[in-house]
Design a protein around this motif. Structure first.
Motif, PDB file in Angstrom:
ATOM      1  N   ILE A  60     -54.502  -9.901   9.445  1.00 21.59           N
ATOM      2  CA  ILE A  60     -55.488 -10.150  10.500  1.00 21.59           C
ATOM      3  C   ILE A  60     -56.862 -10.317   9.854  1.00 21.59           C
ATOM      4  CG2 ILE A  60     -56.638  -9.167  12.523  1.00 21.59           C
ATOM      5  CD1 ILE A  60     -53.983  -7.698  13.128  1.00 21.59           C
ATOM      6  N   THR A  61     -57.548 -11.378  10.218  1.00 21.08           N
ATOM      7  CA  THR A  61     -58.860 -11.656   9.631  1.00 21.08           C
ATOM      8  C   THR A  61     -59.858 -10.553   9.971  1.00 21.08           C
ATOM      9  OG1 THR A  61     -58.487 -14.041   9.804  1.00 21.08           O
ATOM     10  CG2 THR A  61     -60.765 -13.306   9.523  1.00 21.08           C
ATOM     11  N   PRO A  62     -60.465  -9.926   8.957  1.00 18.71           N
ATOM     12  CA  PRO A  62     -61.475  -8.884   9.222  1.00 18.71           C
ATOM     13  C   PRO A  62     -62.664  -9.463  10.008  1.00 18.71           C
ATOM     14  CG  PRO A  62     -60.747  -8.812   6.939  1.00 18.71           C
ATOM     15  CD  PRO A  62     -60.199 -10.085   7.524  1.00 18.71           C
ATOM     16  N   ARG A  63     -63.231  -8.655  10.885  1.00 20.85           N
ATOM     17  CA  ARG A  63     -64.352  -9.109  11.710  1.00 20.85           C
ATOM     18  C   ARG A  63     -65.539  -9.587  10.871  1.00 20.85           C
ATOM     19  NH1 ARG A  63     -64.808  -4.826  16.778  1.00 20.85           N
ATOM     20  NH2 ARG A  63     -62.774  -5.305  17.738  1.00 20.85           N
ATOM     21  N   LYS A  64     -65.755  -8.908   9.732  1.00 14.96           N
ATOM     22  CA  LYS A  64     -66.910  -9.283   8.916  1.00 14.96           C
ATOM     23  C   LYS A  64     -66.757 -10.658   8.272  1.00 14.96           C
ATOM     24  CE  LYS A  64     -65.389  -6.542   4.912  1.00 14.96           C
ATOM     25  NZ  LYS A  64     -65.825  -5.432   4.042  1.00 14.96           N
ATOM     26  N   ASN A  65     -65.577 -11.231   8.350  1.00 13.28           N
ATOM     27  CA  ASN A  65     -65.379 -12.566   7.799  1.00 13.28           C
ATOM     28  C   ASN A  65     -65.445 -13.644   8.879  1.00 13.28           C
ATOM     29  OD1 ASN A  65     -65.220 -11.793   5.145  1.00 13.28           O
ATOM     30  ND2 ASN A  65     -63.291 -12.845   4.744  1.00 13.28           N
ATOM     31  N   HIS A  66     -66.276 -13.381   9.896  1.00 14.36           N
ATOM     32  CA  HIS A  66     -66.539 -14.417  10.906  1.00 14.36           C
ATOM     33  C   HIS A  66     -67.785 -15.202  10.507  1.00 14.36           C
ATOM     34  CE1 HIS A  66     -66.736 -16.510  14.732  1.00 14.36           C
ATOM     35  NE2 HIS A  66     -68.029 -16.213  14.784  1.00 14.36           N
ATOM     36  N   LEU A  67     -67.674 -16.513  10.540  1.00 11.28           N
ATOM     37  CA  LEU A  67     -68.813 -17.388  10.242  1.00 11.28           C
ATOM     38  C   LEU A  67     -69.371 -17.925  11.554  1.00 11.28           C
ATOM     39  CD1 LEU A  67     -67.227 -19.419   7.285  1.00 11.28           C
ATOM     40  CD2 LEU A  67     -68.775 -17.447   7.129  1.00 11.28           C
ATOM     41  N   ASP A  68     -70.652 -17.647  11.814  1.00 13.51           N
ATOM     42  CA  ASP A  68     -71.243 -18.108  13.079  1.00 13.51           C
ATOM     43  C   ASP A  68     -71.726 -19.547  12.942  1.00 13.51           C
ATOM     44  OD1 ASP A  68     -73.264 -17.446  11.363  1.00 13.51           O
ATOM     45  OD2 ASP A  68     -74.516 -16.456  12.859  1.00 13.51           O
ATOM     46  N   ILE A  69     -70.777 -20.412  12.633  1.00  8.51           N
ATOM     47  CA  ILE A  69     -71.012 -21.839  12.484  1.00  8.51           C
ATOM     48  C   ILE A  69     -69.667 -22.530  12.715  1.00  8.51           C
ATOM     49  CG2 ILE A  69     -70.527 -21.819  10.002  1.00  8.51           C
ATOM     50  CD1 ILE A  69     -72.630 -23.978   9.628  1.00  8.51           C
ATOM     51  N   GLU A  70     -69.691 -23.766  13.151  1.00 10.07           N
ATOM     52  CA  GLU A  70     -68.445 -24.511  13.322  1.00 10.07           C
ATOM     53  C   GLU A  70     -68.016 -25.098  11.974  1.00 10.07           C
ATOM     54  OE1 GLU A  70     -69.240 -27.412  16.392  1.00 10.07           O
ATOM     55  OE2 GLU A  70     -68.362 -26.115  17.916  1.00 10.07           O
ATOM     56  N   ILE A  71     -66.850 -24.669  11.510  1.00 11.16           N
ATOM     57  CA  ILE A  71     -66.284 -25.233  10.284  1.00 11.16           C
ATOM     58  C   ILE A  71     -65.305 -26.328  10.694  1.00 11.16           C
ATOM     59  CG2 ILE A  71     -65.006 -24.773   8.158  1.00 11.16           C
ATOM     60  CD1 ILE A  71     -67.693 -23.416   8.176  1.00 11.16           C
ATOM     61  N   LYS A  72     -65.844 -27.523  10.894  1.00 13.26           N
ATOM     62  CA  LYS A  72     -65.010 -28.650  11.320  1.00 13.26           C
ATOM     63  C   LYS A  72     -64.470 -29.372  10.089  1.00 13.26           C
ATOM     64  CE  LYS A  72     -66.643 -29.412  15.976  1.00 13.26           C
ATOM     65  NZ  LYS A  72     -66.789 -30.416  17.045  1.00 13.26           N
ATOM     66  N   ALA A  73     -63.626 -28.637   9.389  1.00 13.81           N
ATOM     67  CA  ALA A  73     -62.968 -29.152   8.192  1.00 13.81           C
ATOM     68  C   ALA A  73     -61.666 -28.391   8.029  1.00 13.81           C
ATOM     69  CB  ALA A  73     -63.855 -28.970   6.961  1.00 13.81           C
ATOM     70  N   GLY A  74     -60.700 -29.038   7.424  1.00  7.98           N
ATOM     71  CA  GLY A  74     -59.433 -28.367   7.175  1.00  7.98           C
ATOM     72  C   GLY A  74     -58.475 -28.428   8.347  1.00  7.98           C
ATOM     73  N   ILE A  75     -57.557 -27.474   8.366  1.00  9.19           N
ATOM     74  CA  ILE A  75     -56.457 -27.471   9.327  1.00  9.19           C
ATOM     75  C   ILE A  75     -56.943 -27.164  10.746  1.00  9.19           C
ATOM     76  CG2 ILE A  75     -55.907 -25.022   8.996  1.00  9.19           C
ATOM     77  CD1 ILE A  75     -53.245 -27.740   9.209  1.00  9.19           C
ATOM     78  N   GLN A  76     -56.334 -27.821  11.717  1.00 11.05           N
ATOM     79  CA  GLN A  76     -56.623 -27.550  13.119  1.00 11.05           C
ATOM     80  C   GLN A  76     -55.504 -26.716  13.733  1.00 11.05           C
ATOM     81  OE1 GLN A  76     -57.445 -31.750  14.465  1.00 11.05           O
ATOM     82  NE2 GLN A  76     -59.362 -30.842  15.140  1.00 11.05           N
ATOM     83  N   ASP A  77     -55.668 -26.360  14.990  1.00 11.99           N
ATOM     84  CA  ASP A  77     -54.658 -25.565  15.684  1.00 11.99           C
ATOM     85  C   ASP A  77     -53.390 -26.391  15.848  1.00 11.99           C
ATOM     86  OD1 ASP A  77     -53.547 -23.408  16.895  1.00 11.99           O
ATOM     87  OD2 ASP A  77     -54.692 -23.526  18.748  1.00 11.99           O
ATOM     88  N   PHE A  78     -52.260 -25.703  15.924  1.00 10.90           N
ATOM     89  CA  PHE A  78     -50.961 -26.371  16.056  1.00 10.90           C
ATOM     90  C   PHE A  78     -50.522 -26.354  17.507  1.00 10.90           C
ATOM     91  CE2 PHE A  78     -46.241 -26.224  15.934  1.00 10.90           C
ATOM     92  CZ  PHE A  78     -46.029 -27.467  15.359  1.00 10.90           C
ATOM     93  N   LYS A  79     -50.107 -27.505  18.002  1.00  9.75           N
ATOM     94  CA  LYS A  79     -49.632 -27.623  19.369  1.00  9.75           C
ATOM     95  C   LYS A  79     -48.104 -27.524  19.375  1.00  9.75           C
ATOM     96  CE  LYS A  79     -53.568 -30.511  20.660  1.00  9.75           C
ATOM     97  NZ  LYS A  79     -54.206 -30.364  19.339  1.00  9.75           N
ATOM     98  N   LYS A  80     -47.600 -26.371  19.850  1.00 12.99           N
ATOM     99  CA  LYS A  80     -46.165 -26.154  19.861  1.00 12.99           C
ATOM    100  C   LYS A  80     -45.498 -26.955  20.978  1.00 12.99           C
ATOM    101  CE  LYS A  80     -46.717 -21.452  18.093  1.00 12.99           C
ATOM    102  NZ  LYS A  80     -46.504 -20.011  18.348  1.00 12.99           N
ATOM    103  N   HIS A  81     -44.260 -27.307  20.746  1.00 12.65           N
ATOM    104  CA  HIS A  81     -43.493 -28.066  21.759  1.00 12.65           C
ATOM    105  C   HIS A  81     -42.761 -27.107  22.694  1.00 12.65           C
ATOM    106  CE1 HIS A  81     -44.147 -32.003  19.895  1.00 12.65           C
ATOM    107  NE2 HIS A  81     -44.002 -31.399  18.731  1.00 12.65           N
TER     108      HIS A  81
END
Length: 211
Positions: A190-211
Protein backbone atom coordinates in the motif's frame (compact mmCIF):
# COMPACT_ATOMS: atom_id res chain seq x y z
CA UNK A 1 18.57 -18.17 -74.12
CA UNK A 2 20.03 -19.89 -71.05
CA UNK A 3 20.74 -16.51 -69.50
CA UNK A 4 17.13 -15.47 -69.96
CA UNK A 5 15.94 -18.71 -68.32
CA UNK A 6 18.30 -18.21 -65.36
CA UNK A 7 17.16 -14.61 -64.90
CA UNK A 8 13.55 -15.77 -64.97
CA UNK A 9 14.27 -18.42 -62.32
CA UNK A 10 16.04 -15.92 -60.09
CA UNK A 11 13.20 -13.41 -60.45
CA UNK A 12 10.67 -16.12 -59.63
CA UNK A 13 12.55 -17.11 -56.46
CA UNK A 14 12.78 -13.47 -55.33
CA UNK A 15 9.06 -12.95 -55.88
CA UNK A 16 8.18 -16.15 -53.98
CA UNK A 17 10.38 -15.11 -51.05
CA UNK A 18 8.81 -11.66 -50.93
CA UNK A 19 5.34 -13.23 -50.87
CA UNK A 20 6.34 -15.53 -48.00
CA UNK A 21 7.83 -12.63 -46.01
CA UNK A 22 4.72 -10.55 -46.65
CA UNK A 23 2.44 -13.33 -45.44
CA UNK A 24 4.50 -13.91 -42.32
CA UNK A 25 4.54 -10.22 -41.46
CA UNK A 26 0.76 -10.09 -41.72
CA UNK A 27 0.38 -13.07 -39.40
CA UNK A 28 2.79 -11.67 -36.84
CA UNK A 29 1.15 -8.80 -34.97
CA UNK A 30 3.47 -5.92 -34.04
CA UNK A 31 4.23 -5.35 -30.36
CA UNK A 32 1.84 -2.85 -28.80
CA UNK A 33 3.29 0.29 -27.24
CA UNK A 34 5.04 3.52 -28.19
CA UNK A 35 8.29 2.73 -26.34
CA UNK A 36 10.34 -0.42 -25.65
CA UNK A 37 9.18 -0.25 -22.02
CA UNK A 38 5.51 -0.22 -23.03
CA UNK A 39 6.10 -3.02 -25.52
CA UNK A 40 7.77 -5.22 -22.88
CA UNK A 41 4.94 -4.58 -20.41
CA UNK A 42 2.26 -5.35 -22.99
CA UNK A 43 4.12 -8.48 -24.05
CA UNK A 44 4.25 -9.69 -20.45
CA UNK A 45 0.53 -9.03 -19.93
CA UNK A 46 -0.36 -10.80 -23.17
CA UNK A 47 1.55 -13.93 -22.12
CA UNK A 48 -0.76 -16.21 -20.12
CA UNK A 49 2.22 -17.63 -18.20
CA UNK A 50 3.18 -14.23 -16.75
CA UNK A 51 0.04 -12.10 -17.00
CA UNK A 52 -1.77 -10.97 -13.82
CA UNK A 53 -5.00 -10.59 -15.81
CA UNK A 54 -8.06 -12.68 -15.13
CA UNK A 55 -9.01 -15.12 -17.90
CA UNK A 56 -11.83 -12.99 -19.25
CA UNK A 57 -9.65 -9.87 -19.30
CA UNK A 58 -6.76 -11.74 -20.91
CA UNK A 59 -9.10 -13.00 -23.62
CA UNK A 60 -10.10 -9.42 -24.49
CA UNK A 61 -6.66 -7.88 -23.91
CA UNK A 62 -5.53 -5.49 -26.64
CA UNK A 63 -2.93 -3.50 -24.74
CA UNK A 64 -2.51 -1.38 -21.63
CA UNK A 65 -3.47 2.28 -21.62
CA UNK A 66 -0.72 4.86 -21.16
CA UNK A 67 -0.58 8.63 -20.99
CA UNK A 68 1.28 10.15 -23.95
CA UNK A 69 5.04 9.96 -23.46
CA UNK A 70 6.15 13.30 -22.01
CA UNK A 71 9.78 14.30 -21.46
CA UNK A 72 8.68 16.80 -18.78
CA UNK A 73 8.20 13.78 -16.52
CA UNK A 74 11.77 12.58 -16.90
CA UNK A 75 13.65 14.36 -14.11
CA UNK A 76 16.88 14.20 -12.16
CA UNK A 77 16.33 13.68 -8.44
CA UNK A 78 18.74 14.41 -5.62
CA UNK A 79 19.09 11.43 -3.29
CA UNK A 80 19.57 11.86 0.45
CA UNK A 81 20.27 8.45 1.94
CA UNK A 82 18.73 7.47 5.27
CA UNK A 83 21.45 5.97 7.41
CA UNK A 84 20.62 3.11 9.78
CA UNK A 85 16.96 3.10 8.72
CA UNK A 86 14.97 0.49 10.67
CA UNK A 87 13.45 -2.48 8.88
CA UNK A 88 9.65 -2.45 9.00
CA UNK A 89 6.69 -4.47 7.79
CA UNK A 90 5.14 -2.81 4.74
CA UNK A 91 1.31 -2.88 4.85
CA UNK A 92 -0.26 -4.65 1.90
CA UNK A 93 -3.73 -5.36 0.54
CA UNK A 94 -3.64 -8.73 2.33
CA UNK A 95 -2.20 -10.10 5.59
CA UNK A 96 1.22 -10.42 3.95
CA UNK A 97 3.78 -8.10 5.53
CA UNK A 98 7.00 -7.95 3.48
CA UNK A 99 10.07 -6.40 5.06
CA UNK A 100 11.32 -3.06 3.74
CA UNK A 101 13.43 -0.17 4.88
CA UNK A 102 13.53 3.46 3.80
CA UNK A 103 16.56 3.81 1.56
CA UNK A 104 16.44 7.56 1.04
CA UNK A 105 14.60 10.75 0.14
CA UNK A 106 14.34 11.95 -3.45
CA UNK A 107 13.97 15.67 -4.14
CA UNK A 108 13.09 16.84 -7.64
CA UNK A 109 11.18 19.45 -9.63
CA UNK A 110 8.34 18.97 -12.11
CA UNK A 111 6.74 21.96 -13.82
CA UNK A 112 8.53 24.36 -11.45
CA UNK A 113 7.11 22.56 -8.40
CA UNK A 114 9.41 21.08 -5.74
CA UNK A 115 8.44 17.50 -4.93
CA UNK A 116 9.68 14.71 -2.71
CA UNK A 117 9.35 10.92 -2.57
CA UNK A 118 10.70 8.27 -0.24
CA UNK A 119 12.42 5.36 -1.98
CA UNK A 120 12.32 1.92 -0.35
CA UNK A 121 14.49 -1.18 -0.41
CA UNK A 122 12.93 -4.63 -0.17
CA UNK A 123 14.81 -6.90 2.23
CA UNK A 124 13.59 -9.96 0.35
CA UNK A 125 15.03 -8.61 -2.90
CA UNK A 126 18.46 -8.31 -1.28
CA UNK A 127 18.54 -12.10 -1.11
CA UNK A 128 17.62 -12.48 -4.79
CA UNK A 129 20.47 -12.12 -7.27
CA UNK A 130 18.09 -10.92 -9.98
CA UNK A 131 16.49 -8.14 -7.93
CA UNK A 132 19.02 -7.11 -5.28
CA UNK A 133 19.89 -3.95 -7.27
CA UNK A 134 16.26 -2.74 -7.31
CA UNK A 135 14.80 0.16 -5.34
CA UNK A 136 11.05 0.65 -5.02
CA UNK A 137 9.06 3.90 -5.36
CA UNK A 138 5.29 3.69 -4.75
CA UNK A 139 3.37 6.95 -5.21
CA UNK A 140 -0.03 8.53 -5.66
CA UNK A 141 -0.78 11.83 -7.38
CA UNK A 142 -3.70 14.02 -8.41
CA UNK A 143 -4.70 11.59 -11.18
CA UNK A 144 -5.05 8.67 -8.71
CA UNK A 145 -8.60 7.36 -8.64
CA UNK A 146 -9.44 9.14 -11.87
CA UNK A 147 -7.17 8.58 -14.85
CA UNK A 148 -4.77 6.36 -12.94
CA UNK A 149 -5.26 3.55 -10.44
CA UNK A 150 -6.60 4.74 -7.08
CA UNK A 151 -4.10 2.69 -5.10
CA UNK A 152 -1.21 4.47 -6.74
CA UNK A 153 1.50 3.47 -9.16
CA UNK A 154 4.95 1.99 -8.82
CA UNK A 155 8.35 2.84 -10.26
CA UNK A 156 11.60 0.91 -9.99
CA UNK A 157 15.07 2.44 -10.04
CA UNK A 158 18.43 0.72 -9.79
CA UNK A 159 21.21 1.13 -7.25
CA UNK A 160 23.64 1.08 -10.15
CA UNK A 161 21.96 4.15 -11.67
CA UNK A 162 22.83 6.37 -8.70
CA UNK A 163 25.55 8.77 -9.80
CA UNK A 164 28.64 9.78 -7.86
CA UNK A 165 26.82 13.09 -7.19
CA UNK A 166 24.03 11.10 -5.49
CA UNK A 167 21.46 11.84 -8.18
CA UNK A 168 19.22 9.47 -10.09
CA UNK A 169 16.89 9.78 -13.06
CA UNK A 170 13.16 9.32 -12.47
CA UNK A 171 11.17 8.48 -15.58
CA UNK A 172 7.47 8.65 -14.75
CA UNK A 173 6.69 7.40 -18.26
CA UNK A 174 7.97 4.01 -17.04
CA UNK A 175 5.54 3.43 -14.21
CA UNK A 176 3.38 0.36 -13.63
CA UNK A 177 0.29 -0.56 -11.65
CA UNK A 178 0.18 -2.94 -8.69
CA UNK A 179 -1.10 -6.33 -9.81
CA UNK A 180 -4.10 -5.66 -7.53
CA UNK A 181 -5.31 -3.21 -10.18
CA UNK A 182 -5.93 -6.22 -12.42
CA UNK A 183 -6.72 -9.04 -10.03
CA UNK A 184 -7.64 -8.87 -6.33
CA UNK A 185 -5.99 -12.22 -5.60
CA UNK A 186 -2.59 -10.50 -5.51
CA UNK A 187 -0.98 -8.96 -2.44
CA UNK A 188 0.33 -5.46 -3.13
CA UNK A 189 2.22 -2.93 -0.99
CA UNK A 190 0.00 0.00 0.00
CA UNK A 191 1.43 3.36 -1.02
CA UNK A 192 2.48 5.34 2.09
CA UNK A 193 0.59 8.62 2.53
CA UNK A 194 3.82 10.62 2.53
CA UNK A 195 4.44 9.50 -1.03
CA UNK A 196 1.53 11.50 -2.41
CA UNK A 197 2.46 14.09 -5.03
CA UNK A 198 0.12 17.09 -5.11
CA UNK A 199 0.46 17.40 -8.87
CA UNK A 200 -1.00 15.53 -11.83
CA UNK A 201 1.52 13.00 -13.14
CA UNK A 202 0.08 12.55 -16.62
CA UNK A 203 2.72 10.08 -17.70
CA UNK A 204 3.07 6.34 -17.57
CA UNK A 205 0.43 3.70 -16.98
CA UNK A 206 -3.25 4.57 -16.72
CA UNK A 207 -6.04 2.79 -14.86
CA UNK A 208 -7.17 -0.58 -16.21
CA UNK A 209 -10.74 -1.05 -17.38
CA UNK A 210 -11.82 -4.56 -16.44
CA UNK A 211 -14.29 -6.47 -18.59
Amino acid sequence: MKNKINIFKIASIVIINLVIISCNSKDKRPLLGDTPYQQRLNSSFKDATSSPLKKRDLKEFEGLEFFPVDSNFIVTAKLTRIENAPIFKMPTTTDRAPLYKEFGILDFIINNKSLQLTVYQSQEDLEDEQYKDYLFIPFTDETSGNESYGGGRYMDVMLSDITSEETIELNFNNTYNPYCAYNEKFSCPITPRKNHLDIEIKAGIQDFKKH
